[in-house]
Design an enzyme around this catalytic site. Structure first.
Site, PDB file in Angstrom:
ATOM      1  N   ASP A 107       0.843  -1.199   0.000  1.00  0.00           N
ATOM      2  CA  ASP A 107       0.000   0.000   0.000  1.00  0.00           C
ATOM      3  C   ASP A 107       0.878   1.249   0.000  1.00  0.00           C
ATOM      4  O   ASP A 107       2.025   1.204   0.458  1.00  0.00           O
ATOM      5  CB  ASP A 107      -0.850   0.079   1.279  1.00  0.00           C
ATOM      6  CG  ASP A 107      -1.687  -1.156   1.489  1.00  0.00           C
ATOM      7  OD1 ASP A 107      -2.003  -1.826   0.511  1.00  0.00           O
ATOM      8  OD2 ASP A 107      -2.003  -1.427   2.665  1.00  0.00           O
TER       9      ASP A 107
HETATM   10  N1  URA Z   1      -0.945  -5.903   4.065  1.00  0.00           N
HETATM   11  C1  URA Z   1      -1.436  -4.654   4.024  1.00  0.00           C
HETATM   12  O1  URA Z   1      -2.456  -4.359   4.630  1.00  0.00           O
HETATM   13  N2  URA Z   1      -0.787  -3.744   3.287  1.00  0.00           N
HETATM   14  C2  URA Z   1       0.351  -3.997   2.613  1.00  0.00           C
HETATM   15  O2  URA Z   1       0.900  -3.105   1.971  1.00  0.00           O
HETATM   16  C3  URA Z   1       0.864  -5.297   2.677  1.00  0.00           C
HETATM   17  C4  URA Z   1       0.205  -6.234   3.413  1.00  0.00           C
END
Ligand code: URA
Length: 227
Positions: A107
């Site tokens: 993310d």
């Molecule tokens: N889980 C998440 O919530 N975000 C990420 O970027 C990776 C794993």
């Protein structure tokens, strides 16, 4: 060894220039093959033997690198989504074919280890839960971590508004608000949604490890070759 390709196709696939431009570069005597001036765009070449302006080609074979992703960068190729992880790599790689892509995504608000490659089979292999590739995240949460959460993660957390539960995951509680989570699947926003399903909220998320690869001392925003 893969079949040799034409010189013009090789340079265009490695993001140097278009096939048409290769003809001008040949006229300008900018390209050599095994130290000899090249003249024929159709000549089949081993990319490792080609040089442009006296320099060997950049990554003439496959690409596999790890990047220490900074906060606020997106794993999308779309420039409208903000600063991209691809902006931290050599510019020429954006014109390569096959395309350079991330192995799964992090993310925008997640930091840490992201693998980047031009090998689609490798992406498939490293992201499929069938292959049990562990991903380790350091998580900070808003509310104190209950010891019972360890068992809940081991059983498989049921995400809100999803019928399937997550695969078993390992939760190691470090202190009241910090833990390490090990997963071997990669659902959308998975770690954040797992904690949300357990009534908590992720404040910060950092990936430390992907399979055999760890960030070690790689500075934020920098990449390292893994080939
Ligand atoms: N889980 C998440 O919530 N975000 C990420 O970027 C990776 C794993």
């Amino acid at each position: 060894m893969p079949a040799l390709k034409r010189l013009d196709q090789t340079l265009s696939n490695l993001g140097y220039c278009s096939r048409r431009e290769v003809r001008y570069w040949l006229k300008d005597k900018r390209i050599k093959i095994a130290e000899q001036l090249a003249t024929n765009p159709a000549q089949k070449v081993d990319p490792a033997s080609v040089s442009v302006d006296g320099e060997s080609l950049d990554h003439p074979g496959d690409i596999l690198v790890m990047l220490n992703k900074p906060l606020g960068y997106v794993c999308s190729h779309d420039t409208r989504e903000g600063q991209r992880i691809y902006d931290l790599l050599p510019k020429r790689w954006q014109a390569r074919n096959p395309q350079v892509v991330s192995v799964g995504r992090l993310d925008k608000d997640t930091t840490g280890l992201i693998l980047i490659t031009d090998q689609s089979a490798l992406v498939q292999q490293l992201t499929s839960p069938k292959h049990h590739v562990d991903k380790v995240y350091l998580v900070t949460v808003e509310r104190p971590l209950e010891p019972a959460l360890v068992e809940q993660f081991a059983q498989g957390v049921a995400l809100i508004s999803e019928t399937e539960v997550c695969l078993p995951a390992t939760l190691n509680i470090i202190d009241s608000h910090t833990a390490k989570v090990t997963l071997n699947e990669g659902k959308y926003h998975q770690v954040r949604r797992m904690f949300a399903a357990c009534g908590n909220h992720v404040v910060s998320l950092h990936r430390e490890q992907f399979g055999q690869y760890t960030l070690a001392d790689l500075p934020v925003g920098e990449w390292r070759d893994l080939r």
